[in-house]
Design a protein around this motif. Structure first.
Motif, PDB file in Angstrom:
ATOM      1  N   LEU A  87       0.859  -1.138  -0.066  1.00  0.00           N
ATOM      2  CA  LEU A  87       0.183  -0.078   0.112  1.00  0.00           C
ATOM      3  C   LEU A  87       0.866   1.261   0.204  1.00  0.00           C
ATOM      4  O   LEU A  87       0.314   2.289   0.124  1.00  0.00           O
ATOM      5  CB  LEU A  87      -1.019  -0.003   1.253  1.00  0.00           C
ATOM      6  N   THR A  88       2.150   1.126  -0.030  1.00  0.00           N
ATOM      7  CA  THR A  88       2.931   2.317   0.028  1.00  0.00           C
ATOM      8  C   THR A  88       3.856   2.452  -1.408  1.00  0.00           C
ATOM      9  O   THR A  88       4.913   2.088  -1.685  1.00  0.00           O
ATOM     10  CB  THR A  88       4.062   2.089   1.030  1.00  0.00           C
ATOM     11  N   PRO A  89       3.112   3.276  -2.222  1.00  0.00           N
ATOM     12  CA  PRO A  89       3.561   3.450  -3.647  1.00  0.00           C
ATOM     13  C   PRO A  89       5.031   4.141  -3.809  1.00  0.00           C
ATOM     14  O   PRO A  89       5.376   5.079  -2.854  1.00  0.00           O
ATOM     15  CB  PRO A  89       2.606   4.420  -4.241  1.00  0.00           C
ATOM     16  N   GLY A  90       6.031   3.368  -4.312  1.00  0.00           N
ATOM     17  CA  GLY A  90       7.209   4.026  -4.588  1.00  0.00           C
ATOM     18  C   GLY A  90       7.474   4.433  -6.103  1.00  0.00           C
ATOM     19  O   GLY A  90       6.446   4.210  -6.981  1.00  0.00           O
ATOM     20  N   SER A  91       8.843   4.329  -6.217  1.00  0.00           N
ATOM     21  CA  SER A  91       9.023   4.607  -7.664  1.00  0.00           C
ATOM     22  C   SER A  91       9.531   3.236  -8.276  1.00  0.00           C
ATOM     23  O   SER A  91       9.719   2.243  -7.476  1.00  0.00           O
ATOM     24  CB  SER A  91      10.298   5.639  -7.713  1.00  0.00           C
ATOM     25  N   PHE A  92       9.724   3.104  -9.523  1.00  0.00           N
ATOM     26  CA  PHE A  92       9.904   1.829 -10.206  1.00  0.00           C
ATOM     27  C   PHE A  92      11.052   1.193  -9.865  1.00  0.00           C
ATOM     28  O   PHE A  92      10.878  -0.079  -9.504  1.00  0.00           O
ATOM     29  CB  PHE A  92       9.906   2.265 -11.800  1.00  0.00           C
ATOM     30  N   GLY A  93      12.062   1.909  -9.636  1.00  0.00           N
ATOM     31  CA  GLY A  93      13.288   1.005  -9.250  1.00  0.00           C
ATOM     32  C   GLY A  93      13.887   1.209  -7.905  1.00  0.00           C
ATOM     33  O   GLY A  93      14.923   0.696  -7.501  1.00  0.00           O
ATOM     34  N   ASP A  94      13.021   1.786  -6.696  1.00  0.00           N
ATOM     35  CA  ASP A  94      13.528   1.913  -5.540  1.00  0.00           C
ATOM     36  C   ASP A  94      13.352   0.575  -4.854  1.00  0.00           C
ATOM     37  O   ASP A  94      12.938  -0.552  -5.156  1.00  0.00           O
ATOM     38  CB  ASP A  94      12.506   2.840  -4.603  1.00  0.00           C
ATOM     39  N   SER A  95      13.726   0.711  -3.472  1.00  0.00           N
ATOM     40  CA  SER A  95      13.900  -0.734  -2.610  1.00  0.00           C
ATOM     41  C   SER A  95      12.657  -0.775  -1.852  1.00  0.00           C
ATOM     42  O   SER A  95      12.442  -1.430  -0.884  1.00  0.00           O
ATOM     43  CB  SER A  95      14.994  -0.524  -1.426  1.00  0.00           C
ATOM     44  N   ASN A  96      11.619  -0.223  -2.035  1.00  0.00           N
ATOM     45  CA  ASN A  96      10.286  -0.044  -1.121  1.00  0.00           C
ATOM     46  C   ASN A  96       9.395  -1.416  -1.544  1.00  0.00           C
ATOM     47  O   ASN A  96       8.540  -1.178  -2.525  1.00  0.00           O
ATOM     48  CB  ASN A  96       9.347   1.089  -1.454  1.00  0.00           C
ATOM     49  N   PHE A  97       9.857  -2.599  -1.157  1.00  0.00           N
ATOM     50  CA  PHE A  97       9.138  -3.683  -1.407  1.00  0.00           C
ATOM     51  C   PHE A  97       9.388  -4.754  -0.314  1.00  0.00           C
ATOM     52  O   PHE A  97      10.202  -4.665   0.595  1.00  0.00           O
ATOM     53  CB  PHE A  97       9.557  -4.225  -2.845  1.00  0.00           C
ATOM     54  N   LEU A  98       8.543  -5.783  -0.154  1.00  0.00           N
ATOM     55  CA  LEU A  98       8.428  -6.878   0.810  1.00  0.00           C
ATOM     56  C   LEU A  98       9.130  -8.139  -0.060  1.00  0.00           C
ATOM     57  O   LEU A  98       8.505  -8.580  -0.892  1.00  0.00           O
ATOM     58  CB  LEU A  98       7.507  -7.080   1.532  1.00  0.00           C
ATOM     59  N   GLN A  99      10.259  -8.766   0.414  1.00  0.00           N
ATOM     60  CA  GLN A  99      10.367  -9.847  -0.234  1.00  0.00           C
ATOM     61  C   GLN A  99      11.016 -10.757   1.107  1.00  0.00           C
ATOM     62  O   GLN A  99      11.354 -10.565   1.868  1.00  0.00           O
ATOM     63  CB  GLN A  99      11.826  -9.657  -1.109  1.00  0.00           C
ATOM     64  N   PHE A 100      10.231 -11.945   0.745  1.00  0.00           N
ATOM     65  CA  PHE A 100      10.334 -12.957   2.122  1.00  0.00           C
ATOM     66  C   PHE A 100      10.422 -14.427   1.247  1.00  0.00           C
ATOM     67  O   PHE A 100      10.363 -14.654   0.327  1.00  0.00           O
ATOM     68  CB  PHE A 100       9.434 -12.965   2.832  1.00  0.00           C
ATOM     69  N   ASP A 101      11.328 -15.309   2.265  1.00  0.00           N
ATOM     70  CA  ASP A 101      11.646 -16.725   1.825  1.00  0.00           C
ATOM     71  C   ASP A 101      10.135 -17.173   1.181  1.00  0.00           C
ATOM     72  O   ASP A 101       9.044 -17.459   1.879  1.00  0.00           O
ATOM     73  CB  ASP A 101      12.055 -17.447   3.066  1.00  0.00           C
ATOM     74  N   SER A 102      10.533 -18.252   0.143  1.00  0.00           N
ATOM     75  CA  SER A 102       9.409 -19.131  -0.215  1.00  0.00           C
ATOM     76  C   SER A 102       9.827 -20.240   0.178  1.00  0.00           C
ATOM     77  O   SER A 102      11.018 -20.777   0.729  1.00  0.00           O
ATOM     78  CB  SER A 102       9.270 -18.732  -1.832  1.00  0.00           C
ATOM     79  N   LYS A 103       8.809 -21.442   0.004  1.00  0.00           N
ATOM     80  CA  LYS A 103       9.363 -22.936   0.435  1.00  0.00           C
ATOM     81  C   LYS A 103      10.148 -23.307  -0.354  1.00  0.00           C
ATOM     82  O   LYS A 103      11.042 -24.276  -0.003  1.00  0.00           O
ATOM     83  CB  LYS A 103       8.042 -23.640   0.332  1.00  0.00           C
ATOM     84  N   GLU A 104      10.702 -22.777  -1.499  1.00  0.00           N
ATOM     85  CA  GLU A 104      12.009 -23.086  -2.526  1.00  0.00           C
ATOM     86  C   GLU A 104      13.079 -22.439  -1.920  1.00  0.00           C
ATOM     87  O   GLU A 104      14.290 -23.135  -2.535  1.00  0.00           O
ATOM     88  CB  GLU A 104      11.514 -22.897  -3.882  1.00  0.00           C
ATOM     89  N   GLN A 105      13.123 -21.495  -0.923  1.00  0.00           N
ATOM     90  CA  GLN A 105      14.546 -21.107  -0.226  1.00  0.00           C
ATOM     91  C   GLN A 105      15.426 -22.095   0.276  1.00  0.00           C
ATOM     92  O   GLN A 105      14.996 -22.752   1.230  1.00  0.00           O
ATOM     93  CB  GLN A 105      14.199 -19.941   0.268  1.00  0.00           C
TER      94      GLN A 105
END
Length: 465
Positions: free
Chosen positions: A400-418
């Motif tokens: 819900l927090t819009p950022g720019s196209f290439g910024d680091s505003n994102f959530l990345q977490f482990d999947s079951k394949e990690q």
């Protein structure tokens, strides 16, 4: 206390410990004791808060408080749970005790208490008050003030009045993260029947971790005490799955690309001259829960890479029975391969950060930092799980927090394949269906022998898949 009564208590303790903590996939006993230390001593590794002198092991081998105030006795600093966790790092936990009292005072449990550090702390507290009330409190400033920090009432009347001198079991649950803590209490009578339950969600000055212990007025007696993790189901179990979908204006075909085998699951909202959206899809197989009722729950995600602190995310769920909410061999969404989930075929998806009417909002949480476990809980989450009819649930995460196209505003977490990672987990505290509960207790009473006085197991919270 007679030897016959003690044998019953030990068997009842073991039975209820198994029933409450082993329901689906993972549940681990972190600590347990029936207080084998010498009469007049404190339990090994425990630290008294406020009035340590009032606590001692009595002649019957029970922990008794005989002081003049309401006092806490939390597990001491540095007590090792599993491989590396200390008492003060307890987060998602189920704390249980067999309790007994001879007057109408209070006898209870505490969680998220900074052990051994003075009298001005804040902690959560569950207790049997008098003979008819089960209560939850969030304490401010040690024993000096009590504040009802929960949504809704913090007191319920139990269905059967407590009989002075009987041994009953009190269970306290604390699940959730920095945005909300779901705190609950369950009370079982001497026959193992559930006679009271209460649950509330704390969202103000949330306590995220801390020691666990006991708190009561004189005379409060504890015949046993244990700490366990809740049951966990991950996206790697049964028909579980995890993936993310993506739309971006700089890559033709991105909306038809599947990310079901990626080692991470991502959520992002990027809006400037280009657009980049990612939404996370997590499916959990609840078949092992059966007819048990979900009492408390949290969604647990291990952050894998950059995320801006304070970034906000919505958690949605696919409405029970809509297209996509099914076994992948039927009409359910497919994690990878032929027909694998993409932006263009994902159930419930809409343009941008939107979702359609096939998805229902369960709540919001904020981002964290690398390697942190983000825990989401809400009353809506518990209600949704209990209303499920087909044993499969899908959660959708939206940034819900819009950022720019290439910024680091994102959530990345482990999947079951990690490899070496922690699969997205759903932590649950379950109340067994009454018939199966009594059958299980009956079976256990015939075969359970006395458990070790203190046991530490190697499986800990957040065990890698």
């Amino acid at each position: 206390m007679s030897m016959k009564a003690r044998r019953w208590t030990q068997r009842f303790t073991a039975a209820m410990g198994v029933v409450m903590c082993v329901g689906a996939v993972q549940a681990s006993t972190l600590y347990q004791t029936d207080f084998p230390e010498a009469e007049g001593s404190l339990p090994t590794g425990w630290v008294g808060i406020v009035d340590e002198a009032g606590w001692a092991i009595d002649a019957a081998g029970d922990l008794r408080y005989g002081g003049s105030t309401n006092a806490s006795l939390a597990l001491g600093d540095g007590f090792v749970l599993g491989d590396s966790s200390t008492a003060d790092s307890l987060t998602n936990v189920v704390v249980s005790a067999d309790i007994r009292k001879s007057n109408a005072g209070i006898t209870g449990l505490i969680t998220h208490h900074p052990s051994g550090s003075g009298t001005s702390e804040t902690f959560y507290h569950a207790r049997l008050s008098g003979t008819t009330s089960l209560q939850l409190y969030r304490f401010n400033g040690g024993v000096s003030a009590m504040t009802d920090d929960f949504t809704g009432n913090n007191t319920v009347t139990i269905s059967e009045s407590y009989t002075l001198g009987e041994t009953w079991r009190l269970v306290m649950t604390t699940l959730g993260g920095k945005d909300a803590q779901q705190v609950g209490a369950l009370l079982f009578n001497d026959a193992g029947q559930l006679v009271g339950k209460i649950r509330s969600t704390s969202t103000t000055s949330v306590l995220t971790s801390g020691s666990a212990g006991v708190r009561g007025a004189s005379p409060s007696v504890y015949e046993s005490f244990s700490i366990a993790t809740p049951t966990q189901i991950t996206t790697a179990d049964g028909n579980g799955a995890d993936a993310f979908i993506e739309f971006r204006t700089d890559q033709a075909g991105a909306a038809d690309t599947n990310h079901g085998t990626d080692t991470t699951v991502q959520t992002k909202s990027g809006e400037d001259s280009n657009q980049l959206y990612r939404k996370s899809y997590l499916r959990y197989d609840l078949s092992s829960v059966g007819d048990d009722q979900v009492f408390s729950a949290s969604l647990d995600l291990t952050v894998n890479n950059r995320v801006t602190t304070g970034q906000t995310f919505n958690v949605y769920a696919l409405v029970d029975g809509v297209d996509g909410d099914d076994d992948p061999s039927g009409a359910g969404w497919i994690e990878s391969g032929a027909g694998g989930i993409t932006w263009n075929n994902a159930p419930g998806n809409d343009t941008g950060t939107g979702l359609d009417s096939d998805a229902v909002l369960l709540g919001t949480f904020t981002g964290g930092v690398n390697d942190e476990t983000l825990r989401f809980t809400s009353e809506a989450l518990v209600d949704f799980l209990n209303a499920d009819t087909n044993g499969l649930v899908t959660f959708i995460l939206v940034d819900l927090t819009p950022g720019s196209f290439g910024d680091s505003n994102f959530l990345q977490f482990d999947s079951k394949e990690q490899s070496g990672g922690v699969a997205p987990a759903l932590s649950l505290v379950l109340i067994p269906e009454p018939t199966s509960l009594m059958v299980m207790i009956g079976m256990l009473l015939g075969v359970i022998r006395r458990r070790p006085a203190m046991a530490v197991v190697t499986k800990t919270q957040g065990e890698s898949k």
